[in-house]
Design a protein around this motif. Structure first.
Motif, short mmCIF file in Angstrom:
data_model
loop_
_atom_site.label_atom_id
_atom_site.label_comp_id
_atom_site.label_asym_id
_atom_site.label_seq_id
_atom_site.Cartn_x
_atom_site.Cartn_y
_atom_site.Cartn_z
N TRP A 295 0.84 -1.20 0.00
CA TRP A 295 0.00 0.00 0.00
C TRP A 295 0.88 1.26 0.00
CZ3 TRP A 295 -4.42 2.55 -0.49
CH2 TRP A 295 -4.54 3.78 0.12
N GLU A 296 1.88 1.27 0.87
CA GLU A 296 2.78 2.42 0.98
C GLU A 296 3.49 2.69 -0.34
OE1 GLU A 296 6.13 2.00 3.74
OE2 GLU A 296 5.33 3.79 4.74
N LEU A 297 3.93 1.65 -1.00
CA LEU A 297 4.61 1.79 -2.29
C LEU A 297 3.66 2.35 -3.35
CD1 LEU A 297 7.18 1.32 -3.96
CD2 LEU A 297 6.31 -0.97 -4.44
N LEU A 298 2.47 1.80 -3.44
CA LEU A 298 1.48 2.30 -4.41
C LEU A 298 1.15 3.76 -4.13
CD1 LEU A 298 -0.96 -0.74 -4.51
CD2 LEU A 298 0.50 0.04 -6.38
N TYR A 299 0.94 4.07 -2.88
CA TYR A 299 0.56 5.44 -2.52
C TYR A 299 1.69 6.42 -2.85
CZ TYR A 299 -1.30 9.38 0.05
OH TYR A 299 -1.76 10.61 0.40
N SER A 300 2.92 6.08 -2.49
CA SER A 300 4.03 7.00 -2.76
C SER A 300 4.25 7.17 -4.26
CB SER A 300 5.31 6.54 -2.06
OG SER A 300 5.77 5.33 -2.60
N GLU A 301 4.11 6.10 -5.02
CA GLU A 301 4.25 6.22 -6.47
C GLU A 301 3.13 7.06 -7.08
OE1 GLU A 301 4.87 2.49 -8.46
OE2 GLU A 301 6.58 1.99 -7.19
N SER A 302 1.93 6.96 -6.52
CA SER A 302 0.83 7.77 -7.03
C SER A 302 1.05 9.24 -6.72
CB SER A 302 -0.52 7.30 -6.47
OG SER A 302 -0.66 7.64 -5.11
N THR B 142 4.00 10.69 -6.54
CA THR B 142 5.02 11.11 -7.50
C THR B 142 4.38 11.39 -8.85
OG1 THR B 142 6.69 9.76 -6.37
CG2 THR B 142 7.16 10.43 -8.63
N TYR B 143 3.48 10.54 -9.27
CA TYR B 143 2.80 10.76 -10.54
C TYR B 143 1.98 12.04 -10.51
CZ TYR B 143 -0.37 10.17 -14.45
OH TYR B 143 -1.08 10.37 -15.60
N ARG B 144 1.27 12.28 -9.42
CA ARG B 144 0.45 13.50 -9.33
C ARG B 144 1.34 14.74 -9.38
NH1 ARG B 144 -4.03 12.70 -4.71
NH2 ARG B 144 -2.16 12.27 -3.52
N GLU B 145 2.50 14.68 -8.73
CA GLU B 145 3.41 15.84 -8.76
C GLU B 145 3.92 16.09 -10.16
OE1 GLU B 145 6.41 14.88 -5.89
OE2 GLU B 145 5.06 15.23 -4.19
#
Length: 92
Positions: free
Chosen positions: A77-84, A86-89
């Motif tokens: 979950w943490e990995l998916l959230y952090s990658e999302s 990064t994508y939003r930024e």
């Protein structure tokens, strides 16, 4: 660990599982646009299975196994959230 402590731990894991699944439901639409659907479905199924096991298995004899599953789910979950994030930024 005393039986009472084990029971509280079990209840904590069940509450945690419900909470993270709730967050999952909120983030799933965005995750589904960014990540492989099969991976997302596997995460969702694992979380649902853990929650069901915790609801059914009140003996707490498998607390270590449940904890490891919860830990793995959280790390994913943490990995998916952090990658999302990064994508939003990048998009903004």
């Amino acid at each position: 660990m005393k039986i009472e402590d084990q029971k509280q731990y079990h209840e904590y894991l069940l509450e945690w599982c419900s909470d993270i699944y709730s967050h999952w439901e909120n983030m799933r639409p965005m995750f589904s646009r960014l990540f492989d659907i099969k991976s997302l479905e596997e995460w969702e199924e694992s979380c649902r299975e853990l929650k069901e096991k915790l609801q059914e298995d009140l003996k707490v004899d498998s607390a270590d196994l449940h904890f490891q599953t919860a830990k793995n789910l959280y790390e994913q979950w943490e990995l998916l959230y952090s990658e999302s994030l990064t994508y939003r930024e990048e998009v903004e």
